[in-house]
Motif scaffolding. Structure first.
Motif, short mmCIF file in Angstrom:
data_model
loop_
_atom_site.label_atom_id
_atom_site.label_comp_id
_atom_site.label_asym_id
_atom_site.label_seq_id
_atom_site.Cartn_x
_atom_site.Cartn_y
_atom_site.Cartn_z
N UNK A 267 -39.86 -28.42 -50.47
CA UNK A 267 -41.21 -27.99 -50.10
C UNK A 267 -41.32 -27.46 -48.69
N UNK A 268 -40.21 -27.03 -48.10
CA UNK A 268 -40.24 -26.53 -46.72
C UNK A 268 -41.17 -25.32 -46.59
N UNK A 269 -41.13 -24.43 -47.60
CA UNK A 269 -42.00 -23.24 -47.54
C UNK A 269 -43.47 -23.63 -47.51
N UNK A 270 -43.82 -24.70 -48.21
CA UNK A 270 -45.21 -25.17 -48.19
C UNK A 270 -45.62 -25.58 -46.78
N UNK A 271 -44.72 -26.31 -46.12
CA UNK A 271 -45.05 -26.87 -44.82
C UNK A 271 -45.23 -25.79 -43.76
N UNK A 272 -44.48 -24.68 -43.89
CA UNK A 272 -44.58 -23.62 -42.88
C UNK A 272 -45.51 -22.50 -43.32
N UNK A 273 -46.09 -22.63 -44.52
CA UNK A 273 -47.08 -21.66 -44.97
C UNK A 273 -46.52 -20.39 -45.57
N UNK A 274 -45.27 -20.42 -46.05
CA UNK A 274 -44.70 -19.23 -46.69
C UNK A 274 -45.30 -19.10 -48.09
N UNK A 287 -55.73 -22.87 -64.98
CA UNK A 287 -55.47 -24.23 -65.45
C UNK A 287 -56.08 -25.25 -64.47
N UNK A 288 -56.57 -26.40 -64.97
CA UNK A 288 -57.10 -27.44 -64.07
C UNK A 288 -56.10 -27.88 -63.02
N UNK A 289 -54.82 -27.90 -63.38
CA UNK A 289 -53.78 -28.24 -62.41
C UNK A 289 -53.78 -27.25 -61.26
N UNK A 290 -53.92 -25.97 -61.60
CA UNK A 290 -53.95 -24.95 -60.56
C UNK A 290 -55.21 -25.04 -59.70
N UNK A 291 -56.30 -25.47 -60.30
CA UNK A 291 -57.54 -25.63 -59.52
C UNK A 291 -57.35 -26.68 -58.44
N UNK A 292 -56.72 -27.80 -58.78
CA UNK A 292 -56.46 -28.82 -57.76
C UNK A 292 -55.47 -28.31 -56.72
N UNK A 293 -54.47 -27.55 -57.20
CA UNK A 293 -53.51 -26.98 -56.26
C UNK A 293 -54.20 -26.06 -55.26
N UNK A 294 -55.14 -25.24 -55.73
CA UNK A 294 -55.82 -24.33 -54.83
C UNK A 294 -56.56 -25.10 -53.74
N UNK A 295 -57.20 -26.19 -54.12
CA UNK A 295 -57.92 -26.99 -53.13
C UNK A 295 -56.95 -27.57 -52.10
N UNK A 296 -55.84 -28.10 -52.58
CA UNK A 296 -54.87 -28.71 -51.67
C UNK A 296 -54.21 -27.66 -50.77
N UNK A 297 -53.88 -26.51 -51.34
CA UNK A 297 -53.25 -25.46 -50.55
C UNK A 297 -54.21 -24.93 -49.50
N UNK A 298 -55.49 -24.85 -49.84
CA UNK A 298 -56.47 -24.39 -48.86
C UNK A 298 -56.62 -25.40 -47.72
N UNK A 299 -56.51 -26.68 -48.04
CA UNK A 299 -56.65 -27.72 -47.01
C UNK A 299 -55.41 -27.78 -46.12
N UNK A 300 -54.24 -27.59 -46.70
CA UNK A 300 -53.01 -27.62 -45.92
C UNK A 300 -52.56 -29.03 -45.59
N UNK A 301 -51.45 -29.15 -44.83
CA UNK A 301 -50.91 -30.46 -44.49
C UNK A 301 -51.90 -31.38 -43.77
N UNK A 302 -52.92 -30.80 -43.15
CA UNK A 302 -53.91 -31.63 -42.45
C UNK A 302 -54.71 -32.49 -43.41
N UNK A 303 -54.55 -32.26 -44.72
CA UNK A 303 -55.32 -33.03 -45.70
C UNK A 303 -54.93 -34.50 -45.73
N UNK A 304 -53.74 -34.82 -45.21
CA UNK A 304 -53.36 -36.23 -45.19
C UNK A 304 -51.89 -36.45 -45.46
N UNK A 305 -51.47 -37.70 -45.31
CA UNK A 305 -50.04 -38.02 -45.43
C UNK A 305 -49.50 -37.78 -46.83
#
Length: 363
Positions: A267-274, A287-305
């Motif tokens: 998940x290195x690309x996720x952490x650096x925003x690639x 898909x509902x899975x993708x809906x949750x992913x969109x929320x998490x991706x928009x929030x970024x690593x600052x969303x929590x541990x």
């Protein structure tokens, strides 16, 4: 010609990233193992290619350590010494099989492609702030960003010097590819332009950053071995399609493969925003899975541990991952279509099996 490689053979573990620089055996273990697995056991084929790989490896190591200053030698030889895959030199040598593989300068052409590749890794690691590669510290982690970037520049200059004696067509392709790589890197950094489709932008970036160098490796190998223009053009097309498929496979591995298997932080690309292909597909998925992913991706690593682990878990079951794998297979099919027009040499068999290998890397 031997029977096709089986899925079971391709799925066997091939490479484990070394924890320290690989010993200088004179033969790159990954490329040699890959050739042994994918190549038919034709008389003289394996030994000829294996010897050519060893020659290219010796020249590569010499080229990355011929600076007069020992500090520069340590820097520029760092990634070469960690035992990279040497996929690009292998492609040069396979392409040369469609001409005269014993032609003058084929080994130099193989080394030029790897020097350009290594330089791009130095630069990528600086941009991505990566700490490890192939299980070893990156140059920027050891010497800092500015020094690592200059190390990449030194390798590019060394490649330019070594390529001066290549045939004109190979030299022209080398120059064109250098421009494409820089353009691809710039597109990645600046993002899609106004009104530009994100997926189309991804393909343009991938064509420049990844596919261009694979295509160059095959084209330069063919030209340097005096193959025909038709053969060289066909191999370049194969390399373009294989390169895009290869990058999609890397995108999937980044999300799905643990560090112990890939040699890179999961998940290195996720952490650096690639914006990898599965991420782009998830952003437009229904898909509902993708809906949750969109929320998490928009929030970024600052969303929590737990953000990183949750995103990886979602991608493991996301339809976006399935769609990305389907697009990878489409590119591999185009690569095979190009190969079908080439003479049925052992090298064509190996290149066809390489498509299977790329597909099976992602499970």
């Amino acid at each position: 010609m031997s029977s096709p490689v089986t899925a079971e053979q391709l799925a066997e573990p091939l490479y484990e990233a070394p924890a320290a620089p690989a010993p200088e055996s004179g033969r790159p273990p990954y490329a040699a193992a890959l050739l042994s697995r994918l190549g038919p056991d034709e008389p003289g084929y394996q030994s000829r290619l294996g010897g050519a790989l060893a020659d290219a490896e010796r020249l590569l190591r010499a080229c990355t350590r011929d600076a007069s200053d020992p500090r520069v030698r340590a820097l520029t030889g760092h990634l070469a010494a960690t035992g990279g895959k040497r996929m690009r030199p292998l492609l040069v040598l396979l392409a040369a099989e469609f001409g005269d593989p014993g032609s003058e300068g084929v080994a130099r052409a193989a080394v030029v492609t790897e020097l350009v590749h290594l330089a791009s890794l130095y630069h990528d690691d600086v941009v991505d702030r990566a700490a490890t590669r192939h299980g070893a510290p990156t140059a920027n982690a050891l010497w800092g960003n500015r020094v690592a970037a200059m190390g990449g520049n030194w390798l590019l200059a060394r490649a330019a010097r070594l390529s001066a004696d290549l045939v004109p067509e190979a030299l022209a392709l080398n120059s064109l590819t250098a421009n494409r790589i820089v353009a691809g890197q710039m597109r990645e950094l600046t993002g899609p332009g106004p009104g530009e489709d994100a997926l189309a932008h991804y393909v343009r970036v991938t064509a420049g950053k990844t596919a261009a160098l694979l295509a160059m490796s095959l084209g330069v190998g063919a030209w340097q071995a005096r193959a025909s223009r038709a053969v060289a053009d066909t191999l370049v097309e194969y390399g373009e399609q294989l390169g895009i498929a290869f990058q999609i496979a890397d995108d999937l591995l980044d999300l799905l493969s643990p560090e112990a298997s890939s040699g890179k932080e999961q998940g290195r690309d996720l952490l650096v925003g690639v914006p990898s292909l599965p991420v782009l597909l998830a952003r437009e998925g229904t898909d509902p899975c993708d809906a949750e992913l969109r929320e998490l991706l928009a929030a970024g690593p600052a969303a929590g541990a737990g953000w990183h682990r949750r995103v990886l878990d979602l991608f493991s079951v996301s339809p976006a991952t399935v769609r990305a794998r389907a697009l990878m297979h489409q590119r591999l099919a185009r690569a095979r279509t190009a190969l079908a027009t080439l003479p049925p040499l052992p090298a064509r068999h190996t290149l066809d099996a390489l498509c299977d290998f790329v597909a099976l890397r992602t499970g």
